[in-house]
Design a protein around this motif. Structure first.
Motif, PDB file in Angstrom:
ATOM      1  N   ASP A  29       0.810  -1.218   0.000  1.00 20.48           N
ATOM      2  CA  ASP A  29       0.000   0.000   0.000  1.00 20.48           C
ATOM      3  C   ASP A  29       0.844   1.269   0.000  1.00 20.48           C
ATOM      4  O   ASP A  29       0.437   2.291  -0.540  1.00 20.48           O
ATOM      5  N   LEU A  68       0.365   4.703  -2.039  1.00 20.58           N
ATOM      6  CA  LEU A  68       0.098   5.991  -1.385  1.00 20.58           C
ATOM      7  C   LEU A  68       1.150   7.042  -1.738  1.00 20.58           C
ATOM      8  O   LEU A  68       0.836   8.218  -1.918  1.00 20.58           O
ATOM      9  N   HIS A  90      -9.246   9.634  -1.505  1.00 16.44           N
ATOM     10  CA  HIS A  90      -9.236   9.022  -2.821  1.00 16.44           C
ATOM     11  C   HIS A  90     -10.008   7.706  -2.737  1.00 16.44           C
ATOM     12  O   HIS A  90      -9.886   6.990  -1.744  1.00 16.44           O
ATOM     13  N   VAL A 136      -8.911   5.466   0.437  1.00 11.56           N
ATOM     14  CA  VAL A 136      -7.719   6.052   1.059  1.00 11.56           C
ATOM     15  C   VAL A 136      -8.231   7.055   2.087  1.00 11.56           C
ATOM     16  O   VAL A 136      -8.865   8.045   1.744  1.00 11.56           O
ATOM     17  N   CYS A 188      -2.073   8.328   5.814  1.00 12.64           N
ATOM     18  CA  CYS A 188      -3.286   7.693   5.303  1.00 12.64           C
ATOM     19  C   CYS A 188      -3.230   6.192   5.561  1.00 12.64           C
ATOM     20  O   CYS A 188      -2.152   5.622   5.715  1.00 12.64           O
ATOM     21  N   MET A 231      -5.430   2.514   3.999  1.00 15.54           N
ATOM     22  CA  MET A 231      -6.335   2.088   2.930  1.00 15.54           C
ATOM     23  C   MET A 231      -7.230   1.002   3.468  1.00 15.54           C
ATOM     24  O   MET A 231      -6.758  -0.076   3.828  1.00 15.54           O
TER      25      MET A 231
END
Ligand code: SF4
Lengths: 198, 472
Positions: A178, A182, B18, B26, B159, B161
């Motif tokens: 991830d 990001l 997002h 996100v 962030c 997810m």
């Protein structure tokens, strides 16, 4: 953290037909003192696997040479409890690449997906079929196909499909994580942060 | 369609940076808390990638999981624990993160200090590498536990997810009867839902019972959301919430406060908003709760008998294994069972209100000789309040000692381990096999039930002792 790509896994399985296996059993808290990600496999299911004097408990499945493989099959609600990713690390480090159950706890499932262990959720009936097949013949081969999202009991050809979102599937098949994603949208994040008071 | 939204939707949707098709959202994280156990590998990950912390002012570090609860002024004896604590300090310093280590006046359990210093705020997204991060939902925040990969993600990008969870509302109205605390309400809900009943959901608690609760009580309830499998739980902020956070160190002031208030006052579930699942219970039917098995869903009213295997819903194999481990029999009462340990503390019940409740019941009584009691405040601030309010004098008089703050026997990573085979009444959150030490047997309960056990040496209905107080 980089991990092995996952495509099709064919392997025998290790059955653990117990429900509500929590992460304190998978890796007890006293083994969380490391500051690096290594060696957790040795303490996977520590207190079910070893007596207080560190001798192995004969009746626990990981100590039974009859069973081996890269697939761990657990009872319903596998991985409940603590958010410790160490539980998923221990599973991976021991050599499992896939955990099958009829129900997973949320955080554990997430943690697995983030480190390259594939959680495969099947129906209660199919789970029972796997347990029965492996019990009848520990050499029973299972095939887990991520591209097809399908798990198959090879001797009989019985199979069931499983869910995984397209994004995570792509990540696991390519060994992406991830953070790579990001970092690619960092501009969006910075714009968002600029409008978000602390 | 209409624009009606749940409280959860409002906070979640406003933090989505997002959306990924057929994938997770996100989600921007306002505030991030870290501790020594789940962060070192995350920092190592940053180093390996050659990147730093994106917004260090949004992360706060405290040492709690692995710290001793006596002689904190001395060097930590266990070399592995000492190393983990040192790593946290070094990582925090290197990246300019607020660090409240051992001995620091703000030190304490991560979910206790967050609210105490105003880090926890309504409408915020808050994460931490600890599943009981759900505690902060008491303020109308979206707060949940994450794994170490996600800790690294937040440090690197602020962030995470995640797919958006489904919505559940649990309504409880009526009035709580005597001796029934927020902990009992939570254990009651979990006993009804089982430990997987809310998996995949984010829960909102609504109804008089929660409205009338103190902020401490709401934190106890939200804290235990994870024990029914929920990602987190939250309660809409109200006057009580705003009153609580006002004037704390990290709370906005002046014009910023007004601006924040304007947002916070929109944080409620719209009238016609739809939940994926809705449950309603009658609060007046809840009695003081205890657990008899090895997961928090195996709880019952203290006056009840352990259910028969045929009457349980949590899974037959784990049920049988549980009772064997606990050395209890199906169908028997737990009342009068001799206990060995009492633990008052943790992010579930280590706040000042919990110490007030415990003290109210042991006042004028004596600790039972067969009981070892560990009373561990959730933070230095709680510890100071215990002293200031005169609770310590009462506790000392009754034969109890106070330890120093930390997670302690909640997860028994430090020296505070309940010995094998011993039976403990614990105000913490998990009664898993070996959670409080290899072989330890745990009964989860409220501070009042713990106090009753501590002075009688056995499982006792606290209402019996409360009656005596009323008569004398
Ligand atoms: S008190 Fe227990 S549950 Fe709370 S943060 Fe510490 S270890 Fe986690």
């Amino acid at each position: 953290m980089a991990y092995d790509k996952f495509n099709i896994l064919t392997s025998t399985a290790v059955p653990l037909p117990i429900e509500n296996v929590d992460t304190d059993q998978i890796i007890p808290a006293r083994f969380l003192k490391a500051t690096e990600r290594k060696g957790f496999g040795d303490n996977l299911f520590r207190d079910w696997r070893y007596n207080q004097d560190n001798s192995p408990k004969k009746d626990f499945v990981l100590n039974d040479p009859t069973y081996s493989g890269k697939i761990l099959v657990g009872g319903k609600n596998f991985g409940s409890g603590s958010s410790r990713e160490h539980a998923a690390w221990a599973v991976y480090d021991y050599g499992f690449r896939c955990v099958v159950s009829s129900f997973f706890a949320d955080i554990f499932r997430n943690n697995c997906l983030n480190i390259g262990v594939l959680p495969v959720q099947v129906s209660a009936e199919f789970l029972q079929k796997i347990f029965d097949a492996v019990e009848a013949d520990p050499n029973t081969q299972l095939e887990v196909s991520l591209p097809e999202q399908k798990i198959t009991l090879l001797p009989t050809g019985e199979s069931e499909s499983f869910d995984i979102n397209g994004y995570k599937k792509n990540n696991m098949m390519n060994g992406f994580d991830d953070i790579d994603y990001l970092l690619n949208i960092k501009k969006d994040i910075e714009t968002f942060a600029a409008n978000t008071p602390l | 369609m209409s624009a009606t939204k749940t409280l959860f939707d409002k906070v979640w949707d406003s933090h989505v940076v997002h959306k990924i098709e057929n994938g997770p959202d996100v989600l921007f994280i306002d505030r991030h808390m870290i501790h020594e156990v789940t962060s070192p590998v995350a920092f190592l990950g940053l180093k390996n990638r050659g990147i730093g912390v994106l917004y260090n002012e949004r992360t706060f570090a405290t040492a709690d999981h692995n710290t001793p609860t006596i002689n904190q002024h001395l060097p930590v004896a266990d070399p592995l624990s000492a190393n983990q604590l040192k790593m946290l300090e070094e990582n925090a310093n290197e990246h300019g993160i607020s660090y409240w280590g051992l001995g620091h006046e703000k030190n304490g359990i991560v979910h206790v200090v967050g609210p105490e210093y105003g880090i926890t705020q309504p409408g915020a997204t808050i994460v931490c590498g600890d599943s009981h991060t759900s505690t902060h939902g008491a303020f109308g925040a979206i707060a949940f536990g994450i794994g170490t990969s996600e800790v690294e993600m937040v440090l690197a990008t602020q962030c995470i997810m995640q797919p958006k969870p489904k919505r559940m509302r649990i309504n409880i109205n009526g009035e709580l009867s005597k001796g029934v605390t927020p902990k009992d309400v939570a254990l009651f809900i979990i006993s009804q839902l089982t430990t997987s009943g809310a998996t995949g959901y984010f829960v909102e608690y609504a109804g008089d019972i929660f409205r009338n609760m103190s902020m401490e009580g709401r934190m106890t309830v939200c804290n235990l959301s994870i024990e029914m499998g929920a990602r987190g739980g939250m309660i809409a902020p109200d006057e009580k919430t705003f009153e609580y956070i006002k004037g704390r160190e990290f709370t906005p002031t002046g014009a910023d406060w007004d601006k924040a208030m304007a947002y916070w006052e929109t944080l409620y579930t719209d009238k016609d908003a739809i939940f994926d699942k809705e449950l309603t219970f009658d609060g007046s039917l809840i009695e003081p709760m205890i657990t008899y098995g090895t997961n928090p869903g195996m709880g019952m009213g203290i006056s009840k008998d352990i259910p028969l295997a045929t009457a349980t819903q949590g899974g037959a194999s784990s049920y049988k294994k549980s009772l064997e481990y606990m050395k209890f029999n199906e169908g028997e009462s737990m009342m009068g069972k001799t206990i060995d340990y009492v633990f008052l503390g943790s992010c579930t019940n280590g706040r000042i209100e919990d110490f007030r409740a415990f003290t109210s019941l042991v006042k004028g009584r004596k600790k039972a000789d067969n009981v070892t009691a560990w009373l561990v405040p959730g933070s230095h601030k709680v510890e100071a309040a215990i002293k200031e309010e005169g609770l310590l004098d009462i506790l000392t008089e009754a034969g109890f000692e106070l330890r120093e703050p930390g997670c302690s026997a909640c997860l028994a990573m430090n020296e505070d381990k309940i010995p094998a085979g011993k039976l403990a009444v614990s105000t913490s959150n998990r009664n898993f096999e070996g959670r409080q030490g290899p072989g330890a047997r745990t009964i989860l309960a409220s501070p009042l039930v713990a106090a009753a056990a501590a002075v009688t040496g056995k499982v006792t209905d606290p209402r019996e002792l409360m009656e005596e107080v009323a008569i004398h």
